[in-house]
Design a protein around this motif. Structure first.
Motif, PDB file in Angstrom:
ATOM      1  N   GLY A 210       0.897  -1.386  -0.114  1.00 40.45           N
ATOM      2  CA  GLY A 210       0.158   0.526  -0.164  1.00 40.45           C
ATOM      3  C   GLY A 210       1.225   1.001   0.078  1.00 40.45           C
ATOM      4  O   GLY A 210       2.258   1.455  -0.225  1.00 40.45           O
ATOM      5  N   ARG A 211      -0.471   2.221   0.158  1.00 38.74           N
ATOM      6  CA  ARG A 211       0.691   3.803   0.172  1.00 38.74           C
ATOM      7  C   ARG A 211       0.625   4.772   1.289  1.00 38.74           C
ATOM      8  O   ARG A 211      -0.331   3.999   1.935  1.00 38.74           O
ATOM      9  N   ILE A 212       1.504   5.099   2.182  1.00 38.89           N
ATOM     10  CA  ILE A 212       2.071   6.209   3.131  1.00 38.89           C
ATOM     11  C   ILE A 212       2.091   7.684   3.091  1.00 38.89           C
ATOM     12  O   ILE A 212       3.043   7.922   1.652  1.00 38.89           O
ATOM     13  N   VAL A 213       0.877   8.218   3.192  1.00 43.61           N
ATOM     14  CA  VAL A 213       0.351   9.696   3.084  1.00 43.61           C
ATOM     15  C   VAL A 213       0.352  10.013   4.391  1.00 43.61           C
ATOM     16  O   VAL A 213      -0.180  10.139   5.274  1.00 43.61           O
ATOM     17  N   PRO A 214       2.005  10.764   4.266  1.00 41.74           N
ATOM     18  CA  PRO A 214       1.731  12.121   5.197  1.00 41.74           C
ATOM     19  C   PRO A 214       0.996  13.344   5.680  1.00 41.74           C
ATOM     20  O   PRO A 214       0.344  13.722   4.590  1.00 41.74           O
ATOM     21  N   VAL A 215      -0.156  13.054   6.051  1.00 48.27           N
ATOM     22  CA  VAL A 215      -0.410  14.854   6.933  1.00 48.27           C
ATOM     23  C   VAL A 215      -0.170  15.077   7.952  1.00 48.27           C
ATOM     24  O   VAL A 215       0.588  15.147   9.039  1.00 48.27           O
ATOM     25  N   ARG A 216      -0.949  16.151   8.476  1.00 46.60           N
ATOM     26  CA  ARG A 216      -0.797  17.048   9.254  1.00 46.60           C
ATOM     27  C   ARG A 216      -1.925  17.679   9.879  1.00 46.60           C
ATOM     28  O   ARG A 216      -2.337  18.106   8.573  1.00 46.60           O
ATOM     29  N   TRP A 224      -1.131   8.258   6.813  1.00 47.84           N
ATOM     30  CA  TRP A 224      -2.488   7.452   6.352  1.00 47.84           C
ATOM     31  C   TRP A 224      -2.022   6.534   5.573  1.00 47.84           C
ATOM     32  O   TRP A 224      -0.768   6.635   4.564  1.00 47.84           O
ATOM     33  N   HIS A 225      -2.296   5.522   5.760  1.00 50.39           N
ATOM     34  CA  HIS A 225      -2.285   4.062   5.067  1.00 50.39           C
ATOM     35  C   HIS A 225      -3.332   3.973   4.079  1.00 50.39           C
ATOM     36  O   HIS A 225      -4.492   3.140   4.453  1.00 50.39           O
ATOM     37  N   THR A 271      -9.643  -0.972   3.778  1.00 51.29           N
ATOM     38  CA  THR A 271      -9.472  -0.417   5.193  1.00 51.29           C
ATOM     39  C   THR A 271      -7.915   1.254   4.764  1.00 51.29           C
ATOM     40  O   THR A 271      -7.246   0.437   4.677  1.00 51.29           O
ATOM     41  N   ALA A 272      -8.599   1.979   4.507  1.00 55.22           N
ATOM     42  CA  ALA A 272      -7.909   3.243   4.746  1.00 55.22           C
ATOM     43  C   ALA A 272      -7.745   3.552   6.178  1.00 55.22           C
ATOM     44  O   ALA A 272      -8.476   3.756   7.429  1.00 55.22           O
ATOM     45  N   THR A 273      -6.207   3.481   6.628  1.00 53.20           N
ATOM     46  CA  THR A 273      -6.162   3.274   8.400  1.00 53.20           C
ATOM     47  C   THR A 273      -4.778   5.190   8.400  1.00 53.20           C
ATOM     48  O   THR A 273      -4.257   5.407   8.246  1.00 53.20           O
ATOM     49  N   ALA A 308      -5.567  12.880  -1.925  1.00 54.59           N
ATOM     50  CA  ALA A 308      -4.702  11.331  -3.095  1.00 54.59           C
ATOM     51  C   ALA A 308      -4.812   9.450  -2.093  1.00 54.59           C
ATOM     52  O   ALA A 308      -4.624   9.601  -2.692  1.00 54.59           O
ATOM     53  N   ILE A 309      -5.906   9.926  -1.767  1.00 52.43           N
ATOM     54  CA  ILE A 309      -6.229   9.251  -0.421  1.00 52.43           C
ATOM     55  C   ILE A 309      -7.763   8.438  -1.327  1.00 52.43           C
ATOM     56  O   ILE A 309      -7.838   7.009  -1.310  1.00 52.43           O
TER      57      ILE A 309
END
Length: 470
Positions: A210-216, A224-225, A271-273, A308-309
């Motif tokens: 999957g992908r890892i998307v950093p957020v703040r 987000w995974h 599931t988005a985590t 993006a997610i």
């Protein structure tokens, strides 16, 4: 947001958020070992016995029945060697966890009587004159914990507290351990022991990455995974993992590998985590003690999920929050204050003692507030170790309150301590209850109490964490 009582602040917030350092209620259970006896009878057999220990891996389990003799081994010169196992030893009993040097040899051994279903992470504390091998950050946290422990214990215990934490500075992984975990006392490579009837780690199949998307959100760090899968026309189900940077390994090359494997194995629906970080010890304590600001931040992050997610659900029935220890307390609290966002919570070894009464507030605040507020919840999973003497009774009291307050409820006890090596085994199944089964049985169905037969029985009985439906 629902109207829910404001959590206490108290006049001594520092002491209020430190776990009660209750003395271990029973002695460390010592046992006997045929291998140790062989060396005692013939020190010349040390090399042969040690070769056998190396082949078997450690700890060595002997005997039969529901209680086994479990022996921890070390070889080498040292002033003292101890085994550090969460909730088996504390500052009042650590001397009982010292390995004995076998006369005429450089072998050290300690045999404990543990349940055949016991599982736990551990380290060997080897005081051999060398500098501590632990990272500086770990040593700094140990010092913080030592100071905290002294602040809530009788001064008569302070010397023992100091000695106990000094011993822990010498912790290192057991090089002969049959099993390791990335979540043990040292992080990557932590040692794990278990009895023959303990739940074993599952061999997960290879999974698409999957992908890892950093957020703040303000100063709040999160990631987000997103699995390599189709979310379907209704968008992603959502899981919020407190201490998520630990579970998601957000910085490593295997980022989100566990989550990918669970999805590929069908444990979870697509599931988005949302993985949250909580900083060091002080920051984590402030974050995870029924903090409404944290819940507001999480909701804001959910509302502002990046394009993006892809689309994520706003349905509480498809949104769960999970945590361990203080995270378990906070997961249930978030569900109480925001039931319109969180339809399910998973609470492993939740710190339901909070607040500590030495801070001037009555203990078990969340349990009392749920009991007195008329709160109704969706799905809740509680789980606690039978070796967690500070948490076991508070969790059982909370269980009794929640049984009639939830659309679906499951409860489990495991033979172990306050231990990520136990949580990592049962978390996928607990999440399947919280999310994977949401659409199958819908609201209004109650889950049976998992491990109910063990809830008031001996710590030796292994308990399954698999929810059952009734």
């Amino acid at each position: 947001m629902s109207i829910f009582p404001t959590p206490p602040s108290g006049t001594s917030a520092r002491a209020m958020t430190i776990p009660p350092h209750a003395v271990r209620p029973s002695p460390v259970p010592r046992g006997t070992s045929a291998l140790v006896s062989a060396v005692l009878a013939d020190p010349a057999s040390a090399d042969r016995v040690w070769a056998g220990v190396r082949r078997l891996g450690t700890p060595v389990v002997e005997g039969a029945g529901p209680v086994r003799d479990v022996t921890f081994w070390h070889r080498g010169e040292a002033a003292r060697v101890a085994v550090v196992i969460n909730k088996l030893v504390d500052d009042t009993t650590y001397r009982d966890a010292l390995l004995d040097r076998l006369p005429g040899t450089d072998l050290w051994a300690l045999t404990l009587r543990l349940g055949s279903g016991w599982r736990g992470s551990y380290a060997l504390a080897v005081d051999d004159g060398a500098p501590p091998r632990l990272p500086e950050a770990t040593l700094a946290e140990l010092e913080q914990r030592r100071v905290r422990a002294r602040s809530v214990t009788d001064p008569a215990r302070h010397a023992a507290v100091d000695a106990w934490y000094d011993l822990q500075r010498h912790m290192r992984p057991d090089p002969l351990a049959r099993e390791t975990t990335d979540l043990g006392p040292h992080g990557r490579g932590g040692s794990v022991g278990s009895g023959p009837d303990a739940p074993a780690p599952r061999a997960w199949p290879a999974a698409p990455r999957g992908r890892i998307v950093p957020v703040r959100h303000g100063t709040r760090r999160a990631w987000w995974h997103v699995p390599d899968a189709d979310p379907g026309p209704e968008g992603w189900d959502v899981l919020v993992l407190l201490d998520g940077d630990r579970w998601g390994d957000v910085h490593g090359p295997g980022a989100g590998a566990q989550l990918d494997a669970w999805a590929a194995a069908g444990v979870l629906r697509p599931t988005a985590t949302l993985l949250l970080a909580h900083g060091g010890l002080a920051e984590r304590v402030a974050d995870l003690t029924c903090n409404p600001a944290l819940v507001d931040d999480v909701v804001a992050l959910l509302d502002a999920s990046p394009e993006a997610i892809g689309a994520v659900t706003r349905s509480p029935e498809r949104t769960a929050i999970a945590g361990q220890s203080l995270g378990g307390l906070t997961a249930l609290y978030a569900q109480c204050v925001a039931p319109d966002r969180f339809g399910a919570s998973v609470c492993h070894s939740g710190a339901f003692w909070w607040p500590n009464a030495v801070g001037g507030e009555p203990a078990e605040w969340l349990t009392r507030m749920i009991a007195g507020s008329g709160t109704r919840l969706g799905r809740v999973h509680l789980e606690v170790g039978t070796g967690e003497w500070v948490l076991l009774d508070p969790t059982r009291r909370l269980r009794d309150v929640l049984e009639t307050r939830c659309d679906a409820f499951s409860y489990a006890e495991f033979d172990g301590g306050h231990d990520a090596a136990c949580w990592e085994i049962t978390l996928p199944t607990a999440l399947a209850f919280a999310l994977g089964e949401q659409r199958r049985d819908g609201p209004g169905q109650r889950a049976g109490r998992t491990a109910d037969s063990t809830a008031r029985s001996t710590a030796q009985a292994p308990a399954s964490a698999t929810p059952t439906h009734g």
